[in-house]
Enzyme design. Sequence first.
Site, short mmCIF file in Angstrom:
data_model
loop_
_atom_site.label_atom_id
_atom_site.label_comp_id
_atom_site.label_asym_id
_atom_site.label_seq_id
_atom_site.Cartn_x
_atom_site.Cartn_y
_atom_site.Cartn_z
N ASP A 1 -37.85 49.76 7.19
CA ASP A 1 -36.47 49.37 6.89
C ASP A 1 -35.71 50.56 6.31
O ASP A 1 -36.27 51.64 6.10
CB ASP A 1 -36.45 48.17 5.92
CG ASP A 1 -37.09 48.50 4.58
OD1 ASP A 1 -38.11 49.21 4.56
OD2 ASP A 1 -36.58 48.07 3.52
N HIS B 1 -44.03 49.23 13.46
CA HIS B 1 -42.85 48.48 13.04
C HIS B 1 -42.00 49.45 12.21
O HIS B 1 -42.22 49.63 11.01
CB HIS B 1 -43.27 47.26 12.20
CG HIS B 1 -42.11 46.49 11.67
ND1 HIS B 1 -41.42 45.56 12.40
CD2 HIS B 1 -41.50 46.52 10.46
CE1 HIS B 1 -40.45 45.05 11.67
NE2 HIS B 1 -40.47 45.63 10.49
N ASP C 1 -51.37 46.55 17.15
CA ASP C 1 -50.46 47.67 17.40
C ASP C 1 -49.25 47.14 18.16
O ASP C 1 -49.07 47.39 19.35
CB ASP C 1 -51.17 48.79 18.19
CG ASP C 1 -50.23 49.97 18.41
OD1 ASP C 1 -49.20 50.06 17.70
OD2 ASP C 1 -50.51 50.79 19.32
N GLU D 1 -46.52 48.34 9.97
CA GLU D 1 -45.36 49.05 9.42
C GLU D 1 -45.84 50.38 8.83
O GLU D 1 -47.06 50.64 8.77
CB GLU D 1 -44.65 48.19 8.36
CG GLU D 1 -43.31 48.79 7.96
CD GLU D 1 -42.40 47.87 7.13
OE1 GLU D 1 -42.76 46.70 6.92
OE2 GLU D 1 -41.34 48.36 6.71
O1 9MR Z 1 -46.01 47.31 0.26
C1 9MR Z 1 -45.47 46.02 -0.02
C2 9MR Z 1 -46.61 45.03 -0.09
O2 9MR Z 1 -47.45 45.33 -1.17
C3 9MR Z 1 -46.04 43.62 -0.20
O3 9MR Z 1 -47.12 42.71 -0.11
C4 9MR Z 1 -45.06 43.38 0.93
C5 9MR Z 1 -44.43 41.98 0.91
O4 9MR Z 1 -43.66 41.81 -0.22
O5 9MR Z 1 -44.01 44.33 0.86
C6 9MR Z 1 -44.45 45.65 1.04
O6 9MR Z 1 -43.39 46.52 0.92
C7 9MR Z 1 -42.38 46.48 1.89
C8 9MR Z 1 -41.07 46.43 1.13
O7 9MR Z 1 -40.96 45.20 0.46
C9 9MR Z 1 -39.87 46.66 2.03
N1 9MR Z 1 -40.02 47.86 2.80
C10 9MR Z 1 -41.23 47.84 3.61
C11 9MR Z 1 -42.43 47.76 2.72
C12 9MR Z 1 -43.72 47.90 3.51
O8 9MR Z 1 -43.99 46.76 4.26
#
Ligand code: 9MR
Length: 568
Positions: free
Chosen positions: A177, A489, A534, A543
């Site tokens: 994002d 992603h 993937d 991601e």
């Molecule tokens: O790394 C984060 C993980 O520990 C959490 O479980 C998850 C869901 O809340 O979110 C991950 O972080 C994301 C962040 O909230 C938004 N940008 C992408 C991050 C990686 O997925």
Amino acid sequence: MLKKIKCLIVLFSVFISFSSAQIGNQLGYHPKAEKRLFYPGQFANTDFKVLDMKGDVVFEGTTSSDKEWEYSGTSVCLADFSTLSKKGQYELIIKGRNDADPILISTSIYEDLSKALVKSFYHARVSVEILKEFAGEYARPAGHPDDKVIIHSSAASKQRAAGSTISSPGGWYDAGDFNKYIVNSSITTYSMLHAVEMYPERVKLMNLNIPESGNATPDLLDETIVNIKWMLTMQDPNDGGVYHKLTSKKFCGIKMPHKDLSDRYVVMKSTAATLDFAATMAKAARVIKDYKTDYQALEKECETAAHYAWLWAMANPSVLYKQADDIKTGQYKDDKIADEWFWAASELYLLSSDKKYLKKVDFDSTNFGVPQWGRVSSLGLYSILTQNDGKAKVSGEKKTAKKKLLFQADKLVKEFENSAYRISITKFPWGSNSEVANQGVLLLQAYHLTNDSKYLKAADACASYILGANPLDYSFVTGFGRKSPMHIHERRSESDGIDAPVPGLLAGGPTLQAQHDCGKNKYPSEFPAMSYLDKECSFSTNEIAINWNAAAVYLFIGLESIYNEGNY
Ligand code: 9MR
């Protein structure tokens, strides 16, 4: 009939060669590292040999018995050829298997990889054009100027009313994002700064071809400073508090950064963000002091910002982040912040030798674990243990910190030694590959403390796991290895019209969390180490994120430095 039988034989042999493929580090091995390939259980207790390119046998051995890994449900045996340490290209031939498996032994095995891992941060820069001369085909227009960021109602104060704007450009996109989050930026920035501090010789050798290359500062530090400068803009100059994140109200669709024109907001200040910021700025001030030529004012700025943030945290000791109803992006919400207090206090004491901070360096106040964004106390241990300027007196703290760190490292070594895949991971959270990378980082700290090679071996195994020595047979860094993720992603890679993703990005890796993201029952397995896709839809396993990459940056630079510059 004969045709049918032939066809069956072909199919059968395709199946055999597919199902018996070897698994291992897809980049190869440093001469000083342990070296092993994993084979399916059917090859247990079987003779194998390694041949050089002239066809001479240079190593002979027998595979181990087979063993199941409870996290993958698969069984493997291993062919260990660790004592082979001459650089070169080889082939491993195992009895009963037609294919020969290629092996590379080289001293520069992680050189391009570690550069690409850092370079991926250049590709993620916000508010600036990504130029062709540095990014080749991944060049793109500037995204998100962030010069008119709106104060969200949750962040409103007397001097900064809701709806008014501030300027907060730059830094890096967090992940797939386009938002920027202080909590996650902190551990990321710290990991890179710690690499600069620990491996200065190796870091100086790294030419990343970024706009700052050629100045007097190592490129890794230049790149890190890009984010430090953004972080500084997230502190409210009126009270020292730090906004939790800079974000659009919801995640935008899949598009290039410059196409996302959503309004951007800073949202509420939180104690976790403010303490993480204080810790990171204190570390930055200490690291930058040795590299001031290009950044004369920055050391002082970071130092002042760190102390100021602490003041806000002291006055607001438990403001936990609460997502406002109209904000739907990543939360980085953390309700246990004793670890943030420990980390910030440690860094500020090391910076200032002021006893008021030392009083808060309370080893009993928090648990120590493998670091991740919401568990940062061990970062304080790393800094205490490597402080060598003698400014703050920490000999007592060093003793306790050593105990706390080795306790964790020993647990990891035990798992590594007993696991079928020779890997220490036992839990597969979101971003499990970064758990592996951070375990590797922790193990390297233990190695530096003790010079005991068991820690280095376990750390090296973390590197190998990331690069293919895992039951999924994936090298999880884009662009590296025989089989690496192609459909991460990540909005930029998904919409730039180029097949291959930006290289040097670490995919999150297998997890059972949020298995619904690609629809129902789309994952191949309920085993945590196998639950990976993937696919672009797989935000839970495929991601990328700056904190995950930063741990890998540290791990691979560390290994390169120890093997090539150290006495190991
Ligand atoms: O790394 C984060 C993980 O520990 C959490 O479980 C998850 C869901 O809340 O979110 C991950 O972080 C994301 C962040 O909230 C938004 N940008 C992408 C991050 C990686 O997925």
